[in-house]
Design an enzyme around this catalytic site. Structure first.
Site, mmCIF file in Angstrom:
data_model
loop_
_atom_site.group_PDB
_atom_site.id
_atom_site.type_symbol
_atom_site.label_atom_id
_atom_site.label_comp_id
_atom_site.label_asym_id
_atom_site.label_seq_id
_atom_site.Cartn_x
_atom_site.Cartn_y
_atom_site.Cartn_z
ATOM 1 N N GLY A 297 0.815 -1.206 0.000
ATOM 2 C CA GLY A 297 0.000 0.000 0.000
ATOM 3 C C GLY A 297 0.844 1.249 0.000
ATOM 4 O O GLY A 297 2.062 1.218 0.186
ATOM 5 N N SER A 298 0.201 2.393 -0.195
ATOM 6 C CA SER A 298 0.859 3.688 -0.055
ATOM 7 C C SER A 298 0.820 4.103 1.415
ATOM 8 O O SER A 298 0.203 3.453 2.244
ATOM 9 C CB SER A 298 0.131 4.755 -0.865
ATOM 10 O OG SER A 298 0.079 4.391 -2.194
ATOM 11 N N GLY A 299 1.486 5.232 1.678
ATOM 12 C CA GLY A 299 1.501 5.752 3.050
ATOM 13 C C GLY A 299 2.769 5.389 3.781
ATOM 14 O O GLY A 299 2.939 5.757 4.952
ATOM 15 N N HIS A 300 3.679 4.660 3.119
ATOM 16 C CA HIS A 300 4.935 4.238 3.744
ATOM 17 C C HIS A 300 6.137 4.953 3.129
ATOM 18 O O HIS A 300 7.276 4.535 3.333
ATOM 19 C CB HIS A 300 5.136 2.737 3.577
ATOM 20 C CG HIS A 300 3.966 1.922 3.983
ATOM 21 N ND1 HIS A 300 3.497 1.932 5.266
ATOM 22 C CD2 HIS A 300 3.165 1.079 3.286
ATOM 23 C CE1 HIS A 300 2.435 1.121 5.337
ATOM 24 N NE2 HIS A 300 2.217 0.604 4.150
ATOM 25 N N ASP B 168 -2.311 -8.260 1.087
ATOM 26 C CA ASP B 168 -1.192 -8.398 0.153
ATOM 27 C C ASP B 168 -1.031 -9.836 -0.298
ATOM 28 O O ASP B 168 -0.792 -10.114 -1.472
ATOM 29 C CB ASP B 168 0.087 -7.871 0.806
ATOM 30 C CG ASP B 168 -0.010 -6.384 1.093
ATOM 31 O OD1 ASP B 168 0.353 -5.590 0.218
ATOM 32 O OD2 ASP B 168 -0.492 -6.019 2.178
ATOM 33 N N HIS C 205 0.558 0.531 9.584
ATOM 34 C CA HIS C 205 -0.684 0.918 8.919
ATOM 35 C C HIS C 205 -1.576 1.680 9.867
ATOM 36 O O HIS C 205 -2.785 1.701 9.701
ATOM 37 C CB HIS C 205 -1.425 -0.316 8.405
ATOM 38 C CG HIS C 205 -0.635 -1.081 7.418
ATOM 39 N ND1 HIS C 205 0.228 -2.088 7.796
ATOM 40 C CD2 HIS C 205 -0.520 -0.966 6.077
ATOM 41 C CE1 HIS C 205 0.812 -2.565 6.703
ATOM 42 N NE2 HIS C 205 0.392 -1.904 5.663
#
Ligand SMILES: Nc1ncnc2c1ncn2[C@@H]1O[C@H](COP(=O)(O)OP(=O)(O)O)[C@@H](O)[C@H]1O
Ligand SMILES: Nc1ncnc2c1ncn2[C@@H]1O[C@H](COP(=O)(O)OP(=O)(O)O)[C@@H](O)[C@H]1O
Ligand SMILES: [Mg+2]
Ligand SMILES: [Mg+2]
Ligand SMILES: [Mg+2]
Ligand SMILES: [Mg+2]
Lengths: 333, 213, 333, 213
Positions: C55-58, C111, C220
């Site tokens: 995912g994004s945000g990392h 994932d 997350h």
């Protein structure tokens, strides 16, 4: 505001202890004090020495820029406080390779007084000193008072150019001149969404309203130059870029370097959103981005905010920008 | 055995430290409004270091000028910042004034005040009305000089000094800063007392306590 | 919680637009979609391809690790959401050099399901796929359930080793084996002081009390495994290191790599304070630090917090760790 | 002209989208307590994409199974995440069930319910009691089957289905999660309703509206 902290009065010493252990490869203390750090592979005879410095709280500035091809030494002050003259003097002596030493630091009353005292001492000890003050924050004073402006994240570019000039073996006068040119061609505007908090107080230095944003933000948690209503990321960038375009001489076909810098707590996702608009604005004017950096380069503790810096390149600056360097934060091969 | 001048100055620095410790948060808040919120921290660090160094020194045979010289260098190296060079230069000037007379009588006390004001002006290239600590120090030194000419007693002299200093500090509230960080704020600095001016008043109060008891 | 933001529903697209413009030198979109990015100087025939993602945000994870000597392609999902199978499949195809493709990603239900679907499709298209799930978060499940743990910032090390193995031209089986070893020897514990907030909600995902700290934090923005009273930085590191020492086999004379990672809003000053204590604890045991990284490597939006990852080295891992790479975030020469 | 089955399913997906839009913040809050606070966002994104795609499709001659196949692929590609593969597999199973019978009569409706429950189980390897969306779908599908055997009318059938689903969702409050992100929380997941179970109830309610009017 919670922080990872032992004793607030020891945070700078503890940080520097961590820095010295982490970055052994790049730097080491001069004379046992971590307040003056010298590059392992920096000073050499025949080369002008580059000394940078300032208060703590800007990590990875400024110690992350010490190493081969960049700064030879850094003097480190307390949080948001200039270092005193002694560590600066130690840096000058350790950085000296017989060709003189260049001081590059931000234009703040405290830094100026301390670095000037150190410069006098160094000159007395036979080391010629030249100084370039960084003054890239275009919001901090009108254009007529260009020299009165303060230095903020744009010092990243000015350090880089200075380090390359020194590493190429230019004379002290030429190093100073090109560094001065880099500074004059660097333009920064910072904005903040939340103030930072000092380890000692652990509360925000001041309040920014829930729907407000500060424009013209410095890197010491001072209030900005003007408070405005919160707007979208693109609108923020547009305001910033309009200010920068009003000063920059870049025209169609010009090339620039771009730094989108987090003030500490703003994450990279948001920086990329800002960069996107910066790139759109530049390319709409036919200005090309020669190189860009996006991340944490010159912070203000845990401030939520970001700054945008543009350096207008010419052939000489482009060459120096790409000159190799190897430091904890910046590696160019 | 009567307290020698060095011990008197030592007591003065101790009082400064404790007054600043008490007002640390207030000073820091003032600096938060128009500066970088560290003034209380910086001042306590500096004067704390001076006190500690003096506690380790042999004051018995020390001339008062030497105390001021120590204070100058310890303060400077402990804090850097703006206040480091400003007060270090101030204290070096005071040391020189005391070297000339080597006495902390009323004239010596006023000479110290004037030396401090002059030293800060010299180092910071500032003047009255810039919204800095000089707005405390300059009127205070002037009031001291005037009281001395009038041959006032110590109580009256120091009352005048503190009154003048406090008046100057309060007046910074309606000034627009032209020196130091606050200068970048322009009009936004209006309505706030300058932290350096406020801490200078604390120093004056500590001096008063020591020189009038 | 204020953010630099236009439309929250477009933030991932806008970020990726910025990323692709900023890092042209390193990566480019496959098939025009920025959700699948390929290294410019990555895949080559005869080399196993390395595909990472999540995912994004990392940020700068995971796209900052795409480039020569590291990952060949990255699939990017929405914030904290696995990418769907199609972009993963595109990555696999683009990364394939005829020797098979290695998938390395964090062990999360989402994932796993999406990457497994993509793996099936790739195999159907004739590309042999092997998968290593990262499971370095030792707080997320007891040791008996080692394979059930989730992957957090330690994936930095696992990616690095995998990338080096692929770049050295090892076979798919050997790449998989050494990557699996790297993961098994990597141990992470995360702690959080404040929760992150999603662009869509702009409020903290959950509340951590003013005097509390969460241990066993994921990346997350989920709540941690246990809430404790706030303690000093050294005490926090001690708790973390005690947990790690309980699992690690390293003994006197062992060598490790260390990552002190910000979750987004924790500034570097504090990370250096944490690193100082990590180094003290390791050296007290006679364990040497072969290399360390301190900064923003695997974040969780604007979460205030940090994680500590240790990889126990052996000769093979040490060699692969130092193998050159050149990506937006990590450059080793 | 009577509404064909494809249009009925289209209406169903539109209702799901709007119910989820209304409850987006609630779902996200549930996920914030034990997960990563994106469930409302993800579900709206996924069902919004399905609705948009169906709005662009020619439904006149489309068999109902094809609608479910489109929904599966659009949902999956729009969201990824856990819910993407789970609902995509569920809808693919539903499509297969509808291929066999090509009718959305009561038996067809229950077949869809059962196919969804089975698809999610297959993809996620979960079961009842894991504190997931299955705690809604499995009892709902069972209740549908039982009502069908009893030959209940549509109103009764769907009332039973929703009641069973709601009961299952509420029961997740006292479960410790063993699947998905919440599983890392162990005991801390107690006392919170599972977001996926809650959104599944919204889907059942949307189905009820469309299949009982
Ligand atoms: N040029 C100057 N002359 C006199 N006083 C000054 C000057 N510059 C700054 N000051 C004083 O210093 C004070 C700030 O001190 P401090 O907060 O300790 O240092 P810094 O500005 O480096 O953080 C101001 O409030 C002002 O009174
Ligand atoms: N293996 C599984 N089987 C069934 N449902 C699952 C499984 N894993 C997760 N879920 C469901 O998915 C929901 C979370 O969905 P969502 O928040 O959209 O995805 P993510 O966990 O990727 O953020 C959980 O509340 C749970 O009901
Ligand atoms: Mg300061
Ligand atoms: Mg200050
Ligand atoms: Mg998610
Ligand atoms: Mg979720």
């Amino acid at each position: 505001v919670k922080k990872f902290l032992n004793d607030p009065d020891k945070i700078v010493e503890e940080m520097l202890d961590g820095v010295v252990r982490a970055h052994r490869k790049y730097l080491s203390p001069i004379d046992k004090s971590n307040r003056a750090l010298i590059a392992r592979d920096g000073p050499r005879s025949g080369k002008v020495g580059l000394v940078i410095g300032g208060g703590s709280g800007h990590e990875p500035g400024f110690l992350g820029y010490v190493g081969k091809g960049l700064a030879d030494a850094v003097a480190v002050g307390n949080i948001f406080s200039s270092p005193p003259p002694i560590p600066i003097l130690h840096c000058a002596k350790a950085a000296s390779g017989g060709e003189g030493v260049l001081f590059v630091y931000g234009n703040y009353a405290g830094d100026v007084m301390n670095f000037e005292m150190a410069a006098e001492m160094a000159e007395t000890a036979g080391i010629p000193i030249r100084t370039v003050l960084t003054t890239d924050d275009i919001t901090s004073s009108p254009i007529e008072d260009r020299d009165g402006r303060r230095g903020v994240a744009g010092n990243f570019f000015t350090f880089k150019i200075a380090g390359a000039a020194c590493d190429r073996g230019l004379s002290l006068g030429l190093c100073e001149a090109v560094t001065r040119k880099a500074n004059m061609r660097t333009f920064t505007v910072g904005v903040a969404l939340e103030a930072c908090s000092m380890p000692q107080t652990q509360r925000p230095n001041f309040e920014i309203g829930a729907k407000d944003i500060e424009f013209g933000m410095g890197i010491h948690g001072e209030p900005g130059v003007i408070r405005e209503k919160m707007i979208s990321a693109d609108e923020i960038v547009d305001k910033v870029m309009d200010r920068i375009f009003a000063e920059m001489k870049a025209v169609e076909g010009s090339r620039v370097a771009v730094l989108v810098n987090s003030f500490g707590a703003t994450p990279m996702m948001e920086l990329y959103v800002l960069f996107r608009r910066v790139e759109q604005r530049l390319s709409a004017k036919g200005i090309a981005i020669e190189a860009n950096w996006i991340g944490h380069y010159c912070t203000s503790l845990d401030m939520v905010g970001a700054s945008i810096s543009i350096m207008e390149l010419d052939e000489e600056l482009t060459g120096l920008l790409h000159h190799p360097c190897d430091t904890a934060v910046l590696k160019i091969t | 055995m009567a307290e020698n001048d060095a011990r008197k100055l030592n007591r003065m620095f101790n009082r400064i430290s404790s007054l600043i410790a008490t007002e640390k948060d207030y000073l820091t808040e003032l600096d938060g409004a128009i500066g970088d919120a560290d003034h209380g921290i910086t001042m306590l660090l500096g004067f704390g270091a001076v006190s500690s160094e003096l506690a380790r020194s042999d004051l018995d045979d020390m001339p008062p000028s030497a105390v001021m010289t120590i204070a100058a260098s310890v303060f400077l190296n402990a804090v850097g910042a703006s206040t480091g060079p400003l007060y270090a230069t101030a204290f070096l000037h005071a040391a020189k004034a005391l070297e000339l007379r080597q006495s902390l009588d009323a004239a010596g006390q006023v000479a110290v005040l004037q030396a401090i004001a002059l030293g800060i002006q010299e180092r910071g290239k500032g003047q009255r009305g810039d919204k800095t600590m000089l707005d405390t120090w300059i009127p205070a030194a002037e009031a001291g000089g005037a009281a001395l000419e009038r041959a006032s007693g110590p109580a009256e002299l120091w009352r005048d000094v503190v009154t003048a200093g406090e008046g100057g500090a309060m007046a910074t509230r309606s000034m627009v800063a032209v020196r130091g960080r606050a200068a970048r704020l322009g009009e936004r600095s209006l309505g706030h007392v300058d932290p350096g001016a406020a801490s200078a008043v604390l120093i004056l109060k500590a001096m008063t306590e020591v020189f009038t008891d």
